[in-house]
Design a protein around this motif. Sequence first.
Motif, PDB file in Angstrom:
ATOM      1  N   GLU A 100       0.832  -1.200   0.000  1.00  0.00           N
ATOM      2  CA  GLU A 100       0.000   0.000   0.000  1.00  0.00           C
ATOM      3  C   GLU A 100       0.866   1.249   0.000  1.00  0.00           C
ATOM      4  O   GLU A 100       1.940   1.276   0.600  1.00  0.00           O
ATOM      5  N   GLN A 101       0.349   2.263  -0.659  1.00  0.00           N
ATOM      6  CA  GLN A 101       0.960   3.582  -0.656  1.00  0.00           C
ATOM      7  C   GLN A 101      -0.153   4.596  -0.404  1.00  0.00           C
ATOM      8  O   GLN A 101      -1.333   4.249  -0.511  1.00  0.00           O
ATOM      9  N   PRO A 102       0.171   5.828  -0.088  1.00  0.00           N
ATOM     10  CA  PRO A 102      -0.867   6.808   0.224  1.00  0.00           C
ATOM     11  C   PRO A 102      -1.766   7.153  -0.967  1.00  0.00           C
ATOM     12  O   PRO A 102      -1.367   7.027  -2.127  1.00  0.00           O
ATOM     13  N   CYS A 103      -2.979   7.590  -0.627  1.00  0.00           N
ATOM     14  CA  CYS A 103      -3.900   8.237  -1.569  1.00  0.00           C
ATOM     15  C   CYS A 103      -4.370   7.345  -2.715  1.00  0.00           C
ATOM     16  O   CYS A 103      -4.532   7.804  -3.850  1.00  0.00           O
ATOM     17  N   GLY A 104      -4.606   6.069  -2.438  1.00  0.00           N
ATOM     18  CA  GLY A 104      -5.131   5.183  -3.470  1.00  0.00           C
ATOM     19  C   GLY A 104      -4.085   4.570  -4.379  1.00  0.00           C
ATOM     20  O   GLY A 104      -4.417   3.950  -5.379  1.00  0.00           O
ATOM     21  N   TRP A 105      -2.835   4.723  -4.045  1.00  0.00           N
ATOM     22  CA  TRP A 105      -1.746   4.140  -4.831  1.00  0.00           C
ATOM     23  C   TRP A 105      -1.277   2.860  -4.150  1.00  0.00           C
ATOM     24  O   TRP A 105      -1.349   2.717  -2.935  1.00  0.00           O
ATOM     25  N   LEU A 106      -0.769   1.955  -4.959  1.00  0.00           N
ATOM     26  CA  LEU A 106      -0.070   0.788  -4.441  1.00  0.00           C
ATOM     27  C   LEU A 106       0.999   0.399  -5.437  1.00  0.00           C
ATOM     28  O   LEU A 106       0.969   0.820  -6.588  1.00  0.00           O
ATOM     29  N   ALA A 107       1.961  -0.355  -4.972  1.00  0.00           N
ATOM     30  CA  ALA A 107       2.998  -0.895  -5.859  1.00  0.00           C
ATOM     31  C   ALA A 107       2.797  -2.393  -5.896  1.00  0.00           C
ATOM     32  O   ALA A 107       2.634  -3.029  -4.853  1.00  0.00           O
ATOM     33  N   ASP A 108       2.787  -2.963  -7.096  1.00  0.00           N
ATOM     34  CA  ASP A 108       2.647  -4.408  -7.175  1.00  0.00           C
ATOM     35  C   ASP A 108       3.979  -5.066  -6.814  1.00  0.00           C
ATOM     36  O   ASP A 108       4.973  -4.389  -6.562  1.00  0.00           O
ATOM     37  N   ILE A 116      -5.604   3.072  -7.813  1.00  0.00           N
ATOM     38  CA  ILE A 116      -6.902   2.388  -7.804  1.00  0.00           C
ATOM     39  C   ILE A 116      -7.911   3.425  -7.294  1.00  0.00           C
ATOM     40  O   ILE A 116      -8.052   3.631  -6.082  1.00  0.00           O
ATOM     41  N   ILE A 117      -8.602   4.069  -8.220  1.00  0.00           N
ATOM     42  CA  ILE A 117      -9.364   5.274  -7.899  1.00  0.00           C
ATOM     43  C   ILE A 117     -10.839   5.123  -8.302  1.00  0.00           C
ATOM     44  O   ILE A 117     -11.148   4.876  -9.472  1.00  0.00           O
ATOM     45  N   MET A 140      -8.935  12.204   1.688  1.00  0.00           N
ATOM     46  CA  MET A 140      -8.206  11.308   0.796  1.00  0.00           C
ATOM     47  C   MET A 140      -6.741  11.203   1.199  1.00  0.00           C
ATOM     48  O   MET A 140      -6.166  10.119   1.195  1.00  0.00           O
ATOM     49  N   ARG A 141      -6.150  12.319   1.583  1.00  0.00           N
ATOM     50  CA  ARG A 141      -4.720  12.325   1.930  1.00  0.00           C
ATOM     51  C   ARG A 141      -4.414  11.530   3.186  1.00  0.00           C
ATOM     52  O   ARG A 141      -3.269  11.173   3.422  1.00  0.00           O
ATOM     53  N   SER A 142      -5.430  11.210   3.971  1.00  0.00           N
ATOM     54  CA  SER A 142      -5.213  10.414   5.181  1.00  0.00           C
ATOM     55  C   SER A 142      -5.368   8.911   4.920  1.00  0.00           C
ATOM     56  O   SER A 142      -5.210   8.107   5.827  1.00  0.00           O
ATOM     57  N   MET A 143      -5.676   8.540   3.686  1.00  0.00           N
ATOM     58  CA  MET A 143      -5.990   7.144   3.352  1.00  0.00           C
ATOM     59  C   MET A 143      -4.883   6.477   2.554  1.00  0.00           C
ATOM     60  O   MET A 143      -4.085   7.139   1.903  1.00  0.00           O
ATOM     61  N   THR A 144      -4.882   5.163   2.599  1.00  0.00           N
ATOM     62  CA  THR A 144      -4.156   4.381   1.614  1.00  0.00           C
ATOM     63  C   THR A 144      -5.227   3.945   0.608  1.00  0.00           C
ATOM     64  O   THR A 144      -5.382   4.581  -0.423  1.00  0.00           O
ATOM     65  N   ARG A 145      -5.987   2.902   0.908  1.00  0.00           N
ATOM     66  CA  ARG A 145      -7.118   2.504   0.051  1.00  0.00           C
ATOM     67  C   ARG A 145      -8.188   3.595   0.153  1.00  0.00           C
ATOM     68  O   ARG A 145      -8.536   4.038   1.238  1.00  0.00           O
TER      69      ARG A 145
END
Length: 163
Positions: A100-108, A116-117, A140-145
């Motif tokens: 998981e990364q911040p703001c709806g991002w992730l790295a595979d 993933i928006i 949004m900035r406080s979220m991962t997913r």
Amino acid sequence: MTDVTPFLWFDADAEAAITFYTTVIPDSGITNLQHYPQEIPGLGGKVMSARFRLRGREYLAMDAGPDFPFTPAVSLFVSCADQAEVDRYWDAFLAAGGTEQPCGWLADRWGLSWQIIPERLPQLLQDPDPQRAARAMQAMRSMTRIDVAAIEAAADETALVRG
């Protein structure tokens, strides 16, 4: 000009990556896969050239060693219809070794970044009321997913105060 196609350089596992992508994302498939001859030191049997589709969009890929790893400077953006679709993709990528990364991002697990928006997020961030949009952005900035209901509640100032 006839075409512009994203080209992904993998270290050594392109076939596993594109097989995963085309399994998880609907309307996707591998259209061509060629391997280096076994005689080539360090590359024998790895992917020399792959052509695949994700939701109908063409991509190319290859295994070429660790010289140029992926960075978040380039990401693939997945527009999701709703929270259920966000959750499906998010869970699939994490289960396959993603982070998981911040703001709806992730790295595979191969290091490629994905956003993933949900479709609702840009609508809230572009709300004509600048304060409502700012509250959505702060949430949004406080979220991962991304959690659509929580962002909507924040935009509407109905979020629960946690103490």
